[in-house]
Each structure stands twice: as C-alpha cells, then as structure tokens.
Write a protein that holds these residues in place. Structure first.
Motif, PDB file in Angstrom:
ATOM      1  N   THR A  26      22.115  49.245  60.284  1.00  0.00           N
ATOM      2  CA  THR A  26      20.793  49.103  60.912  1.00  0.00           C
ATOM      3  C   THR A  26      19.668  49.552  59.974  1.00  0.00           C
ATOM      4  O   THR A  26      19.783  50.567  59.283  1.00  0.00           O
ATOM      5  N   THR A  27      18.576  48.791  59.985  1.00  0.00           N
ATOM      6  CA  THR A  27      17.355  49.292  59.336  1.00  0.00           C
ATOM      7  C   THR A  27      16.357  49.625  60.441  1.00  0.00           C
ATOM      8  O   THR A  27      16.225  48.877  61.426  1.00  0.00           O
ATOM      9  N   VAL A  28      15.714  50.757  60.281  1.00  0.00           N
ATOM     10  CA  VAL A  28      14.756  51.215  61.286  1.00  0.00           C
ATOM     11  C   VAL A  28      13.352  50.957  60.738  1.00  0.00           C
ATOM     12  O   VAL A  28      12.990  51.481  59.684  1.00  0.00           O
ATOM     13  N   ASN A  29      12.598  50.119  61.428  1.00  0.00           N
ATOM     14  CA  ASN A  29      11.229  49.795  60.988  1.00  0.00           C
ATOM     15  C   ASN A  29      10.244  50.403  61.975  1.00  0.00           C
ATOM     16  O   ASN A  29      10.274  50.082  63.166  1.00  0.00           O
ATOM     17  N   ILE A  30       9.399  51.268  61.450  1.00  0.00           N
ATOM     18  CA  ILE A  30       8.352  51.846  62.296  1.00  0.00           C
ATOM     19  C   ILE A  30       7.106  50.957  62.134  1.00  0.00           C
ATOM     20  O   ILE A  30       6.606  50.780  61.006  1.00  0.00           O
ATOM     21  N   ILE A  31       6.634  50.404  63.239  1.00  0.00           N
ATOM     22  CA  ILE A  31       5.508  49.463  63.184  1.00  0.00           C
ATOM     23  C   ILE A  31       4.232  50.163  63.654  1.00  0.00           C
ATOM     24  O   ILE A  31       4.224  50.796  64.719  1.00  0.00           O
ATOM     25  N   LYS A  32       3.210  50.090  62.821  1.00  0.00           N
ATOM     26  CA  LYS A  32       1.916  50.648  63.215  1.00  0.00           C
ATOM     27  C   LYS A  32       0.826  49.611  62.938  1.00  0.00           C
ATOM     28  O   LYS A  32       0.786  49.037  61.845  1.00  0.00           O
ATOM     29  N   ASP A  33      -0.016  49.368  63.912  1.00  0.00           N
ATOM     30  CA  ASP A  33      -1.083  48.363  63.808  1.00  0.00           C
ATOM     31  C   ASP A  33      -0.535  47.011  63.328  1.00  0.00           C
ATOM     32  O   ASP A  33      -1.144  46.338  62.472  1.00  0.00           O
ATOM     33  N   GLY A  34       0.634  46.667  63.819  1.00  0.00           N
ATOM     34  CA  GLY A  34       1.222  45.370  63.525  1.00  0.00           C
ATOM     35  C   GLY A  34       1.896  45.266  62.169  1.00  0.00           C
ATOM     36  O   GLY A  34       2.393  44.210  61.796  1.00  0.00           O
ATOM     37  N   LYS A  35       1.903  46.372  61.406  1.00  0.00           N
ATOM     38  CA  LYS A  35       2.525  46.322  60.077  1.00  0.00           C
ATOM     39  C   LYS A  35       3.658  47.346  59.989  1.00  0.00           C
ATOM     40  O   LYS A  35       3.627  48.367  60.671  1.00  0.00           O
ATOM     41  N   VAL A  36       4.614  47.046  59.095  1.00  0.00           N
ATOM     42  CA  VAL A  36       5.720  48.002  58.898  1.00  0.00           C
ATOM     43  C   VAL A  36       5.178  49.200  58.123  1.00  0.00           C
ATOM     44  O   VAL A  36       4.816  49.092  56.947  1.00  0.00           O
ATOM     45  N   GLU A  37       5.065  50.320  58.802  1.00  0.00           N
ATOM     46  CA  GLU A  37       4.535  51.514  58.142  1.00  0.00           C
ATOM     47  C   GLU A  37       5.646  52.230  57.363  1.00  0.00           C
ATOM     48  O   GLU A  37       5.416  52.837  56.318  1.00  0.00           O
ATOM     49  N   HIS A  38       6.866  52.141  57.900  1.00  0.00           N
ATOM     50  CA  HIS A  38       7.964  52.902  57.289  1.00  0.00           C
ATOM     51  C   HIS A  38       9.266  52.177  57.567  1.00  0.00           C
ATOM     52  O   HIS A  38       9.493  51.696  58.668  1.00  0.00           O
ATOM     53  N   ARG A  39      10.098  52.058  56.546  1.00  0.00           N
ATOM     54  CA  ARG A  39      11.405  51.409  56.755  1.00  0.00           C
ATOM     55  C   ARG A  39      12.489  52.357  56.271  1.00  0.00           C
ATOM     56  O   ARG A  39      12.392  52.908  55.184  1.00  0.00           O
ATOM     57  N   LYS A  40      13.483  52.517  57.111  1.00  0.00           N
ATOM     58  CA  LYS A  40      14.534  53.477  56.755  1.00  0.00           C
ATOM     59  C   LYS A  40      15.898  52.810  56.896  1.00  0.00           C
ATOM     60  O   LYS A  40      16.192  52.205  57.919  1.00  0.00           O
ATOM     61  N   GLY A  86       5.354  50.425  67.453  1.00  0.00           N
ATOM     62  CA  GLY A  86       6.683  50.627  68.030  1.00  0.00           C
ATOM     63  C   GLY A  86       7.755  50.668  66.958  1.00  0.00           C
ATOM     64  O   GLY A  86       7.482  50.979  65.788  1.00  0.00           O
ATOM     65  N   ILE A  87       8.969  50.352  67.371  1.00  0.00           N
ATOM     66  CA  ILE A  87      10.120  50.439  66.455  1.00  0.00           C
ATOM     67  C   ILE A  87      10.937  49.149  66.560  1.00  0.00           C
ATOM     68  O   ILE A  87      11.197  48.661  67.654  1.00  0.00           O
ATOM     69  N   VAL A  88      11.331  48.637  65.400  1.00  0.00           N
ATOM     70  CA  VAL A  88      12.264  47.506  65.386  1.00  0.00           C
ATOM     71  C   VAL A  88      13.554  47.961  64.692  1.00  0.00           C
ATOM     72  O   VAL A  88      13.523  48.421  63.549  1.00  0.00           O
ATOM     73  N   LEU A  89      14.636  47.881  65.428  1.00  0.00           N
ATOM     74  CA  LEU A  89      15.944  48.182  64.838  1.00  0.00           C
ATOM     75  C   LEU A  89      16.549  46.843  64.422  1.00  0.00           C
ATOM     76  O   LEU A  89      16.925  46.033  65.262  1.00  0.00           O
TER      77      LEU A  89
END
Lengths: 138, 304
Positions: free
Chosen positions: A73-87, A9-12
C-alpha cells in the motif's frame, strides 16, 4: 465507474487486490462519519488488479497494522486537492492484537488480558513470531 | 533489574563471568555461604520437576538464603483459575527472586513483565530452559575446557527438547562449533532454529537419523529423552520413545576424551552400563546445575 477526487483526505493506493475490505475492517473505517470509498479490483499497470480506499478526511492511521496486512500500500495524504505527502509502507517490527497465536501450548491460549504480540524475525520472508512462545504466525 | 527468560539475553561475556563464578564457588564454597542471608527465593513450579527445583533450592540454601514456593500447579492458586500475572504480583511482594516453571510457553516472560523482582525461567513447555543451558555450558567448560572448536551431537527428541534448542542457540555464538542433529524424522530440530539462528551465525550442521554415523567425531554427545508430556497422541510417543539407545558398545566408538551429557531424567535412552564409563558425565552435569544457579542468583540479585 467514476469516484470523484478528494480535496482533503487520504488515499490508500496499490492495495493488493482482495485486501481492501480487510483494511476497511481492521482500521474501523465504518466508524468514521466522513465519506469513505472502497474500490475493488481497479486496473493497475504495476499490479494487474488493485484495491483503493479513499477517505474524505485526514485521520490518524495505524500504519503498522496497514503495513502488516498490505505492505504494498502507498499512503497519499491529500491537501487542497494535491498529494502533500506520499508514504510507502514496510513490514512493522511489531504487530499487536492483529494476529492470534495458534500454538495450543502458548501462554496466550489461557492467560486473561494478555495482548497478542508478534515480532518480525525475517524481513525478507515476512516471518512473524509470537513474542511469548516464538511460534510462527500462520 | 534483570530477568533470565531466554539464554540469548546473556552475552557471551556474561556467560563466561557466570561460569567463572560457578567455578570459584566449587573451589571456595565457604566464601559464598552467607551471601544471600535474609534473601528469599520463590520456586513456582506449575509442572513437576525434581532436578531443577531441588537444585534451585539447594543453590539458595548454600548461599545462606531461604526458599518458599510450590511444586505442582494443584497446590497453587492457578488450580482456582488465577492468572500468571496475578500470581506473580503477589509472590513478588514476598520473595526477592523467583524461579518459575510452567507448562505454557511464554509464561515466565509474562511473569517477568509483571514482577517487581527478578524472574528466572526454569522451563516453559517445550520452549526455553536457560538454566539447564547454563548447567550444560558449565559442564562442557569443566570437562572439555572451551566452547570454541567443538563438535557436538544432539540426539533424541530435538523437536520438543527445549534444552537442545537453548544449548544450540547458546553455542552458535562461539567459533568453529559443528553440530550434528540426530533424531527420527518426526522429531527433527525446528527449521527456524536452523534458518534463523544457526545459519546466520555461520554454524556448520548436519541432520541425520543415524546415531553412529558421526560418533567418532564428537567431543560432546547430548542425549535427550523423548518426553511423553509433549505429545498429544500417546501412540506417537510409544512409537518414538525408544528410537535411540546409547549402550556401552556405542560409547566405545567415541573419542577417549569425549563426554556424554543428558539433562536427565533418562528413561531408556542411556543404558545403565554406560554410567561407569569415564565419558558419562550426566551426574556431574546435574551437580553443576546447583553451582551455576548459585552464580545466577548472585548475579540477578546483584550480590558481589
């Protein structure tokens, strides 16, 4: 209060305190069928207080609108429980149909079907101007 | 296809080219009298105008073309509630080029987004008036001979005076231009023009309420009218309308080779007695308006 971690998912994060609900509304998160968590006034070392939004699904986000409303805001894309990408966001060059021009002499006050469009004219000060009449966004 | 909505859409080189063509038209009018044969200019004036509309029409006739259009919103379909977008879609199927004046700021830009033919902004509210700026530049070129190294004073309504905003922006691209902004407190030049256009360009400027303070330094004094139609409150207009009146005594304090410009119409801000002074160039300026518009029509229609 405990809100669980998400797997995909995504964490803002680092949303300026008080802006979370505005983001929730502008991004139309109420229309999603997945779980969405809104955390207001979380403690933050950097910011004192901050808002956080967790979305339990990876969706397309309008980063321009997000950058305009809450540029910290930082946008964190979470995949398999880990931060895959941070923007980290920055102010977008253009924002469309987010701000309304307040100049009563502007064509947008009378012309039907015209999108409200603003351009960034001073990045340091975060100044936006209407592309039609060049009035500053208020 | 090019439009002209804001003077800054034209590069310095393009302005030089337009001024050169206008000067050639003045010197050799016969060369140009058939250039726009069978072409039609639509003049869409949603707000009253004498000089701008007539100079556009005269320009097209002198190029051998034809003109159609209207001179007030009441005689157009906008009185029935038609949008700018719809009007332009229709008119651009009848005309080869459009000159449009509209009281709403940004209306010509909307027109350019919908038009199949070039659109020229002939004035949009208190916003832009690029062909007046081209007129002013041609007059300065002919009277002073250059745009660099000049001191220009702008006097009167600098808040709503669109001609001032456009001319100051255009001149900000030249070297060593000094600007003196003379206005009552309530009608000062908008801060964004100072901060976002002039300061980044390194332009030296001064704001003052005193017309005489810098009079002896000016190469150009650009007078403007306090425009009644820009005020929502008539009391404010009455209070400010006679803030500055240029009379012969004041003109005598100017340099011998300076020039006084005014986009016209004037009301009280320049005394009639000034007209006879050789520094009064505003009627020459009005004439320049026709020639620079001829040059602009040729450029936008891509006619050599």
């Amino acid at each position: 209060m405990i809100i669980g971690n998400i797997t995909n998912g995504i964490v803002l994060d680092h949303i300026q305190a008080g802006k979370g609900m505005e983001i929730y509304e502008v991004l139309k998160l109420s229309e999603l069928s997945c779980t969405v968590a809104m955390i207001n006034n979380a403690d933050s070392v950097k910011m004192g207080k901050k808002d956080i939004v967790k979305i339990n699904e990876v969706i397309d986000l309008d980063l321009d609108i997000l950058g305009y409303i809450a540029p910290t805001t930082t946008v964190n894309i979470i995949k398999d429980g880990k931060v895959e990408h941070r923007k980290r966001l920055q102010l977008p060059e253009r924002v469309v149909d987010v701000i309304t021009c307040k100049n009563p002499r502007c064509i947008t006050s009378v012309e039907r079907g015209l999108k409200q469009s603003f351009k960034l004219t001073n990045r340091e000060k975060g100044t936006y101007r209407c592309i039609y009449c060049e009035s500053e966004a208020k | 296809m090019r439009h002209l909505i804001d003077i800054l859409e034209l590069s310095v080189e393009e302005i030089d080219e337009l001024v050169a063509v206008a000067n050639d038209i003045i010197a050799n009018p016969e060369k140009y009298q058939e250039k726009c044969r069978h072409k039609k200019l639509a003049t869409l004036f949603f707000e009253p105008s004498t000089r701008t509309r007539l100079s556009f029409e005269a320009a097209m006739y002198e190029l051998g073309g034809n003109v159609l259009g209207f001179s007030e919103a009441q005689s157009s379909s906008s009185a029935k509630g038609e949008s700018v977008a719809d009007t332009i879609k229709v008119v651009s199927s009848y005309a080869d080029i459009i000159a449009m004046r509209h009281p709403k700021e940004g209306a010509p830009m909307v027109a350019s987004m919908k038009s199949d033919v070039p659109v020229i902004n002939a004035g949009d509210g208190g916003h832009n008036h690029p062909t007046q700026t081209l007129t002013d530049l041609l007059t300065i070129n002919r009277e002073i001979g250059h745009f660099d190294n000049i001191t220009i004073g702008f006097c009167g309504d600098l808040k709503f005076g669109r001609t001032v905003h456009s001319l100051a922006s255009a001149l900000s691209r030249y070297e060593n231009v000094k600007m003196i902004f003379i206005s009552p407190e309530e009608l000062r030049i908008p801060e964004h023009i100072l901060k976002e256009t002039l300061e980044p360009a390194g332009i030296e400027y001064v704001e003052t309420t005193d017309l005489m303070q810098y009079m002896g330094e000016l190469d150009v004094l650009y007078m403007t009218r306090v425009q009644k139609e820009r005020f929502f409150n008539e009391a404010d207009y009455i209070r400010l309308k006679d803030s500055y009146i240029l009379d012969l005594e004041k003109v005598h304090c100017m340099k011998e080779d300076a020039c006084v410009l005014h986009p016209l119409p004037r009301v009280n801000e320049i005394a009639i007695e000034v007209d006879e002074d050789p520094r009064a160039k505003y009627f020459i300026q009005a004439k320049c308006g026709k020639y620079i518009r001829m040059a602009l029509i040729l450029k936008l229609l891509e006619i050599k």
